[in-house]
Design a protein around this motif. Structure first.
Motif: not given
Lengths: 117, 497, 489
Positions: B394, B399, B403, B406-407, B410, B420, B424, C71, C135, C138, C180-181, C183-185, C187-188
């Motif tokens: 990050x 990054x 990000x 991954x979003x 998901x 994912x 990673x 973010x 974020x 992190x 990280x996953x 965190x993304x989880x 946020x989502x």
């Protein structure tokens, strides 16, 4: 009838595959280039044959109102493609010459052998 | 400016292509470099101006000789091409400005004018692909850029470049010819070459089988040129043995431009016309993307030559871009396109730093780089920053795209979890291969013999650091590439509900 | 000056200090160390100046930039972060004093790099402490990992590099692979990652997913060293002792448990987690870590490794206290960060002083050393008593609160764990104290030596006094941390 009627596609396909075979199977770099040229030439044929219109003439306007013309555009296109093809072949040959100078061989396996040493 | 301003899409290509033959005639030392650099800087400025126009008023169109499309030749710059133009001209400019010393060391003085002419032709070709709105012009520009790239790669002192470039030439020509076959088939069915027109006329085509075959030929041909796994075999050797600066230039942009054409055709031309095309695209390309990511990263972990290592990492990174595209969603495409930009930043910086290492170290194998951090702390610092960006730490550009990726993944719900994991895991593999270099460079005992007393020019260090700082800047303020890639994704996917 | 700019200053000051230290290092060592101390002092003043406002219930904050939609990089000072920042910045002054004595006494190489990276690590620590959302947390968490790497690998020989690789490998792997996953989880599902009193996840997810997400967070934050991701901490002991003392007893490890606590309190929400059975495993994982690490510590011969395993156990006290999910226990978790920091930094200082003065690193070599280094060993004794939790030391206060919280929750498993681990702590610390004070030095005596250089001795004396002082003067801290759980009381 249908299959044979489209014979120019057969010519295209056979030339294409012959060229491709040479590129893949031959170890001699020079033969590879010949294959590559053949491969490209096949595509030129594809373009040129498709521009032919049944009963069409050369697209030169003569005044006759009902004249049927063949499509000139593919020929123009392929002229460009031929130039590109020749340049590629020329550059390829140039590289083969340089390889011969540096390695003393134009056989792919021998060159790999030399590099591995 | 307004008079000249409206010709920018044409000038983007015309400037480098006109300067190229002039450069050949410039004999005095350094002049060829200066002229090419000036042309490249100008191209970069044009690209920036075009980007601003696109951001301000949407896509910029241009009719060559004022002939209306589809009869005349149309040039068109939209968000996607603007982003890529920035990458291409930026990479060329950075490599030329910073790379003089490295180029002088690797290219004999009397051959330099030819080398720079080829460089400009490559630049013109790549830019041409991006501004062209016509399938055949894209082909011609693709061949111009490819032929010039072959010359660039073969131009260095390493003889192993020759067999590699021969391989590249064969595979590149096959790819281009496949593309030509596909375009021919479409032309046969529609009678047009203009992409926008083509898209409309395919609607009227009754039998779509030839179009499907064309989609296959075009996708495979471009995948070859874009080095999408498993069609990447030409790439590692070509990048490894090319002159370092040519690697920095080409690694940042050449495969990506082919990827650009691939996206254009598959999403712009075929998507609205072939039923289930998105599904086929995803089914065929997603597994390849995943394999490319994993295999590329895995090979990079064990590679000993630093340039080959980075080249295999490129194979993996192209996989990320494809993965984003193969999701066939706005978020996915945004991520993929954004990664084109961010990866160019990171990889370009890394190769610039490697070029500096090459001037001081005995060679580019890992053991020959031992202790390089102590001898070139500044260059090495930039290398680490770019490396972190490649990993996706990050605060760096890398990054942001990860990000987003991954979003996007998901969004698939539970089905996205394995993807994912893939992203990673390969990030962690990137940690391994970057850190192998860091450890060797920092801690291994320095071998004094074989080290030369050459100092890297300050200009080179400044340029490398500017590129490294760009990685951080776009990691903290990604608005520009993000807007462009978001717009590009929206435009590519306008056919999807 | 308003709160926002003070926060920015607290981040920039150590970075500016790092540059100044690098420049001063080219001129003279004395100047360099003066700059270090001045930077540390300035940072502490800056951070502590935020304290009155936060005590009064204000939450100074500042938003830097919105990186992606939703973010952003933003900072916000709340009581937990305030405490952590105040602790780390205050101890940096003392630690710098100690570093001067230690590095000079040891004739270490690359001292300038050491001080520069130390300042950078502190900047990252401040970022972690003041992070206003997941974020930002992190971002600085990773920055802390990377900036401490050169410190851990300072010596640069093969063994050190190997250990540093373990350090970096575990911390980066867990953070990228799990944190990280998570965190993304977050946020989502929640659309935000802001730290909000009462949490943001309630009613957003439920069932086993809660336990899974909690697991991703806890094990992803490798710095909290919950087993099995604890191995990096013993590996990090190859670093020079001041690094182990400040970073691996205070800044880095506390950043880990701090982040876990903060996520439990402000992301999940205490009540939400308490009502969700799938999160119950955390208590047991922490309890296991406490006991297992203590047992391993019993078997250690190397003093620093012993302290490292003791740290792992003590960190899990904080995690376990947070996992009890009752107000008093959350306060206990916060206080334990402070109490353990004072005690453990004293112990590391003492271990380092022993090494500088006598080159001794193993426990069995310490027979009779109390007579040669009375000040050092007195401080060591105080630190060890605090670890065990004997009054009048800081360790007693925090254990008291954690126990009170456990009783509040009727959680007798946690109570039993604390009792057993107290016995284990005593079992590995008391023999050392006994050996040092009451056994004779082996004959013939090793090289004659006295105390370590005076800055080091001064530093460890101060922290030992702080350990005791915290027993008597902890009112302000508790009052501050009450605010964290105000909504529950």
């Amino acid at each position: 009838m249908e299959l044979l009627g489209l014979y120019h596609y057969w010519v295209f396909a056979i030339l294409l595959m012959t060229g491709f075979y040479a590129v893949v199977a031959k170890l001699n770099l020079f033969k590879k280039l010949i294959g590559l040229s053949l491969f490209q030439a096949a595509v030129f044929l594809l373009y040129i044959t498709m521009s032919k219109v049944d009963g069409g003439t050369a697209p030169i306007f003569s005044g006759a109102a009902d004249a049927v013309f063949s499509n000139p555009l593919p020929q123009v296109l392929i002229l460009t493609a031929i130039v590109v093809g020749i340049s590629t072949t020329a550059l390829g040959l140039g590289i083969v010459v340089r390889i011969k100078e540096e390695y003393g061989s134009i056989e792919e396996d021998e060159i790999q052998e030399i590099d591995r040493r | 400016m307004s008079g000249l301003g409206q010709h920018l899409p044409a000038l983007q290509v015309v400037v480098p292509i006109l300067v190229a033959p002039m450069v050949v005639l410039l004999r005095p030392r350094g002049l060829a470099w200066a002229a090419s650099t000036a042309a490249s800087v100008l191209a970069f400025v044009i690209a920036i101006e075009l980007t601003l126009q696109v951001l301000g008023a949407g896509p910029v169109g241009y009719l060559m000789g004022s002939w209306p499309a589809p009869y005349g030749i149309e040039l068109r710059v939209d968000a996607l091409s603007a982003l890529l133009l920035l990458v291409v001209t930026g990479a060329s400019t950075v490599a030329l400005v910073g790379g003089r010393q490295s180029l002088d060391a690797q290219i004999e003085a009397d051959r330099q004018p030819y080398f720079f002419a080829a460089w400009l032709l490559a630049l013109a070709g790549l830019s041409g692909i991006l501004v062209a709105a016509d399938a055949f012009n894209i082909f011609v520009f693709m061949e111009i850029s490819s032929l010039a790239s072959y010359v660039l790669i073969a131009g260095g002192p390493d003889r192993r470049a020759l067999p590699s470039v021969f391989k590249y030439l064969i595979m590149g020509t096959i790819g281009a010819t496949f593309y030509l076959i596909g375009v021919g088939l479409i032309y046969m069915m529609t009678g047009t070459l203009n992409l926008a027109d083509m898209e409309l006329r395919i609607h009227a085509v009754g039998d779509l089988t030839p179009i499907l075959a064309a989609a296959g030929f075009i996708t495979v041909g471009l995948a070859l040129k874009a080095a999408i796994f498993p069609l990447h075999v030409w790439l590692p050797n070509a990048y490894t043995y090319a002159p370092h600066m040519a690697t920095a230039f080409l690694a940042a942009c050449s495969t990506k431009v082919s990827l650009y054409v691939l996206l254009r055709f598959d999403f712009f031309v075929f998507q609205g016309n072939l039923e289930g095309h998105d599904l086929q695209f995803a089914i065929y390309l997603m597994p390849l993307a995943v394999l490319g990511i994993l295999v590329g990263s895995a090979v990079a972990m064990f590679e000993r030559n630093i340039k080959r290592l980075l080249a295999f990492s490129s194979v993996a990174q192209i996989g990320y871009m494809m993965l984003g595209a193969s999701l066939v969603s706005i978020a996915g495409l945004t991520a993929g396109i954004l990664h084109i930009f961010n990866h160019a930043l990171a990889k370009g910086t890394l190769f610039l730093a490697v070029a500096s290492f090459a001037m001081v170290a005995a060679g580019l194998r890992l053991n020959e780089l031992s202790g390089i951090a102590r001898r070139m702390p500044w260059t090495f610092g930039a290398f680490v920053v770019a490396g972190l960006s490649l990993i996706g730490i990050p605060g760096t550009a890398g990054f942001v795209s990860k990000w987003y990726l991954i979003m996007a993944v998901m969004e698939l719900g539970p089905a996205g979890v394995p993807l994912v994991a893939v992203i990673l895991i390969s990030s962690l593999m990137a940690v391994v291969y970057i850190w192998r270099i860091v450890e060797v460079a920092c801690f291994a005992k320095t071998e004094e013999q074989g080290s030369s007393a050459i100092a890297v020019s300050p200009l080179m260090i400044v340029v490398t650091w500017l590129a490294a700082l760009a990685n951080i800047y776009f990691g903290l303020a990604p608005a520009l590439p993000l807007t462009l890639s978001g717009d590009a994704a929206a435009e590519l996917l306008r056919h999807l509900p | 000056m308003n709160g926002g700019s003070t926060i920015i200053l607290a981040l920039l000051l150590p970075l500016g200090g790092a540059v100044a230290i690098a420049l001063a290092g080219r001129i003279s060592a004395n100047l360099r160390e003066t700059v270090t101390l001045a930077t540390a002092g300035g940072l502490a003043m800056t951070v502590w100046s935020l304290l009155p406002a936060v005590m009064a219930g204000e939450r100074p904050g500042v938003s830097i930039t919105e990186l992606l939609p939703g973010v952003e990089i933003a900072f916000s000072v709340e009581p937990l972060g305030m405490l952590f920042a105040a602790l780390a910045s205050g101890l940096w002054i003392i630690n710098s004093l100690y570093s001067i004595g230690y590095m000079r006494g040891n004739n270490e190489r690359n001292q300038t790099r050491f001080y520069v990276m130390f300042a950078v690590s502190l900047a990252a620590t401040m970022g972690v402490a003041f992070a206003g959302n997941l974020f930002t947390l992190f971002l600085f968490y990773e920055a802390l990992t990377l900036s401490t790497y050169p410190l851990v690998s300072h010596k640069g020989d093969a063994a050190t590099v190997r250990s540093a690789r373990v350090y970096l490998g575990i911390l980066l792997t867990t953070s990228i692979g799990l944190f990280l996953p998570a965190i993304i989880w977050t946020y989502s599902v929640a659309g935000t990652g802001d730290f909000v009193t009462g949490g943001i996840l309630a009613s957003k997810i439920n069932g086993p997913a809660v336990g899974l997400l909690l697991g991703l967070f806890v094990f992803g934050i490798g710095k909290a060293a919950v087993m099995p991701v604890h191995r990096w901490l013993p590996a990090a002991m190859v670093a020079p002792t001041p690094v182990s003392a400040l970073l691996h007893a205070v800044a880095v490890v506390k950043a880990g448990v701090f982040a876990v606590t903060k996520i439990i309190v402000y992301i999940f929400g205490v009540d939400f987690l308490f009502a969700e059975p799938s999160s119950g495993w955390l208590l047991y994982a922490a309890a296991f870590t406490i006991i297992a690490a203590s047992v391993v510590a019993l078997r250690q011969q190397n003093l620093k490794r012993l302290l490292a395993y003791s740290t792992i156990a003590q960190l899990s006290y904080v995690v376990m206290a947070a996992a009890v999910l009752k107000p008093l226990a959350e306060i206990g978790a916060a206080i334990h960060m402070v109490a353990h920091a004072f005690g453990k930094i004293t112990l590391f200082f003492a271990a380092g002083a022993i090494y500088v003065a006598s080159r001794k690193t193993e426990v069995h070599q310490l027979r009779g050393i109390g007579l040669r280094m009375p000040v050092t060993m007195t401080a060591f004794t105080i630190g060890a008593l605090s670890m065990i939790g004997v009054p009048p030391t800081g360790g007693f206060v925090s254990k008291w609160y954690i126990l009170a919280g456990a009783f509040q929750a009727d959680n007798y498993f946690a109570v039993a764990t604390i009792i057993v681990s107290t016995a284990l702590n005593a079992a590995y610390f008391l023999p050392i104290i006994y050996m040092a004070w009451f056994m004779r030095e082996p004959e013939p005596a090793a090289a004659a030596h006295g105390e370590a250089p005076w800055p080091a001795v001064l530093a460890l004396a101060i922290t030992a006094l702080l350990t005791i002082a915290f027993f008597f003067f902890n009112g302000a801290t508790i009052q501050l941390e009450r605010q964290v759980v105000e909504n529950l009381l």
